[in-house]
Design a protein around this motif. Structure first.
Motif, PDB file in Angstrom:
ATOM      1  N   THR A 258       0.831  -1.202   0.000  1.00 51.83           N
ATOM      2  CA  THR A 258       0.000   0.000   0.000  1.00 51.83           C
ATOM      3  C   THR A 258       0.868   1.254   0.000  1.00 51.83           C
ATOM      4  O   THR A 258       1.870   1.336   0.725  1.00 51.83           O
ATOM      5  N   PHE A 259       0.473   2.221  -0.831  1.00 55.87           N
ATOM      6  CA  PHE A 259       1.231   3.473  -0.958  1.00 55.87           C
ATOM      7  C   PHE A 259       0.845   4.430   0.173  1.00 55.87           C
ATOM      8  O   PHE A 259      -0.326   4.725   0.389  1.00 55.87           O
ATOM      9  N   SER A 260       1.855   4.913   0.896  1.00 54.61           N
ATOM     10  CA  SER A 260       1.636   5.902   1.949  1.00 54.61           C
ATOM     11  C   SER A 260       1.771   7.301   1.358  1.00 54.61           C
ATOM     12  O   SER A 260       2.736   7.601   0.640  1.00 54.61           O
ATOM     13  N   THR A 261       0.816   8.168   1.672  1.00 56.95           N
ATOM     14  CA  THR A 261       0.844   9.533   1.137  1.00 56.95           C
ATOM     15  C   THR A 261       1.624  10.502   2.026  1.00 56.95           C
ATOM     16  O   THR A 261       1.665  11.707   1.729  1.00 56.95           O
ATOM     17  N   THR A 262       2.239   9.999   3.071  1.00 56.91           N
ATOM     18  CA  THR A 262       3.025  10.868   3.942  1.00 56.91           C
ATOM     19  C   THR A 262       4.115  11.586   3.131  1.00 56.91           C
ATOM     20  O   THR A 262       4.886  10.958   2.407  1.00 56.91           O
ATOM     21  N   THR A 316      -4.540   8.699   3.606  1.00 50.17           N
ATOM     22  CA  THR A 316      -3.217   8.480   4.198  1.00 50.17           C
ATOM     23  C   THR A 316      -2.519   7.270   3.590  1.00 50.17           C
ATOM     24  O   THR A 316      -1.298   7.146   3.661  1.00 50.17           O
ATOM     25  N   ALA A 317      -3.333   6.360   2.996  1.00 49.12           N
ATOM     26  CA  ALA A 317      -2.786   5.168   2.341  1.00 49.12           C
ATOM     27  C   ALA A 317      -3.671   4.836   1.144  1.00 49.12           C
ATOM     28  O   ALA A 317      -4.887   5.042   1.185  1.00 49.12           O
ATOM     29  N   ASP A 319      -4.470   1.777  -1.805  1.00 48.48           N
ATOM     30  CA  ASP A 319      -4.277   0.473  -2.465  1.00 48.48           C
ATOM     31  C   ASP A 319      -4.517   0.595  -3.968  1.00 48.48           C
ATOM     32  O   ASP A 319      -3.762   0.053  -4.769  1.00 48.48           O
TER      33      ASP A 319
END
Length: 341
Positions: A258-262, A316-317, A319
């Protein structure tokens, strides 16, 4: 005898008239002294001298012997006669909208009896960036910045790093992307000030440029796609040719893990609208579900979209990220430069 008196009286009248005419001419004689210039004010504060003024503004030039003014020259650019009004001690004039220099434009006034020059700062407006192209690139790639008031350009930076300027005019700058830079804010600086482009350059995280990157895969549905088409390309050599086989089909990408947008604030994508797509919509959504956001397509041209993540619910994440046809049209689009900044 009577005739002689009449003649004598007529002669005396003529002499008196000539004396009166001569006296009037003397009273209304022109001031033949050469002009002098002392200061510049604006129309709202006529007693307060100015240190500088901008292109295209109305000003009052003060001095002496100005009533026979024939032209007002701003560093080689003449003011329009219809916008110039002079009396003995002042000239009210509108500065032309464009001048030779970005900041130093001396004023020269010419009258019937001479000329005078006042060194004065008349400054172009602060620079304006309307667009840059392409929206992303690699070091040493050429980028064209369009806008206005670039005269006297002192520098361009991307992500704070100075770019090499290839060429520059008032409305266009060509630069090379600096070494070590792949994304960041574009800033143009002139002697008058700096401006930051409203859009950011490049991709901080790439989903697709010439191929899928960083763990992303294609999971599109109700569509066909060509991941290597090279005819209609925004940048580089490859773009995705995507055909919605039915209305409400979708181009969809999945990230594992999963890609974190932080550390990211913006989603970026470039889309070329195929035939019939003018004004049609593509809806963006993410999984886990958050808000959605609609893009309006341009037929026959690339549009570079930058969507703040807050517009899609500040995930925030992620998929899956989905670009769904949302006008009920089986249509063709092309996709390039997808990622985050």
């Amino acid at each position: 005898m009577k005739r002689t008196r009449l003649t004598l009286g007529f002669g005396m009248l003529t002499a008196v008239l000539m004396l009166l005419v001569g006296s009037c001419k003397k009273d209304k004689s022109e001031n033949t002294a050469p002009p002098t210039l002392s200061e510049v004010t604006n129309l709202s504060a006529r007693t307060t001298p100015l240190a500088s003024v901008g292109y295209g503004e109305w000003i009052i030039i003060k001095g002496t012997n100005l009533s026979t003014t024939s032209k007002v020259d701003f560093n080689g650019t003449l003011a329009a006669d219809s916008l110039t009004y002079a009396d003995e001690t002042s000239i009210t004039v509108k500065i032309p909208a464009n001048l030779t220099d970005p900041i130093n434009n001396p004023i020269t006034v010419t009258t019937k009896y001479g000329s005078a020059t006042l060194n004065f700062k008349i400054m172009q407006p602060a620079p304006v960036i309307s667009s840059f192209d392409p929206p992303a690139g690699n070091p040493d790639d050429q980028v064209t910045i369009k806008g206005n008031y670039f005269k006297g350009l002192t520098g361009v930076t991307i992500n704070g790093v100075a770019a090499t300027v290839v060429s520059s005019t008032q409305t266009e700058i060509k630069i090379k992307v600096p070494t070590g830079v792949s994304y960041g804010q574009v800033v143009v600086t002139t002697p008058v000030g700096s401006v930051t482009a409203s859009k950011t350059f490049g991709l901080k995280h790439i989903i697709f440029d010439d191929a899928l990157r960083g763990g992303w895969s294609n999971t599109s549905y109700s569509s066909t796609y060509d991941m290597t088409q090279n005819v209609i390309v925004r940048r580089g050599t490859i773009a995705i040719g995507h055909k919605f086989t039915v209305g409400f089909g979708a181009a969809r990408f999945r990230c594992i893990p999963t890609f974190s947008t932080t550390g990211y604030t913006t989603l970026k994508i470039s889309i070329y609208g195929g035939p019939g797509t003018a004004g049609k919509k593509v809806r963006i959504s993410v999984t886990p579900a958050k808000s959605t956001y609609d893009l309006v397509l341009t037929e026959g041209a690339w549009t570079d979209y930058q969507i703040p993540l807050i517009n899609i619910g500040s995930p925030t994440a992620i998929d899956y990220i989905t670009f769904q046809e949302f006008s009920g049209l089986a249509s063709q689009i092309y996709i390039d430069d997808v990622g985050f900044y």
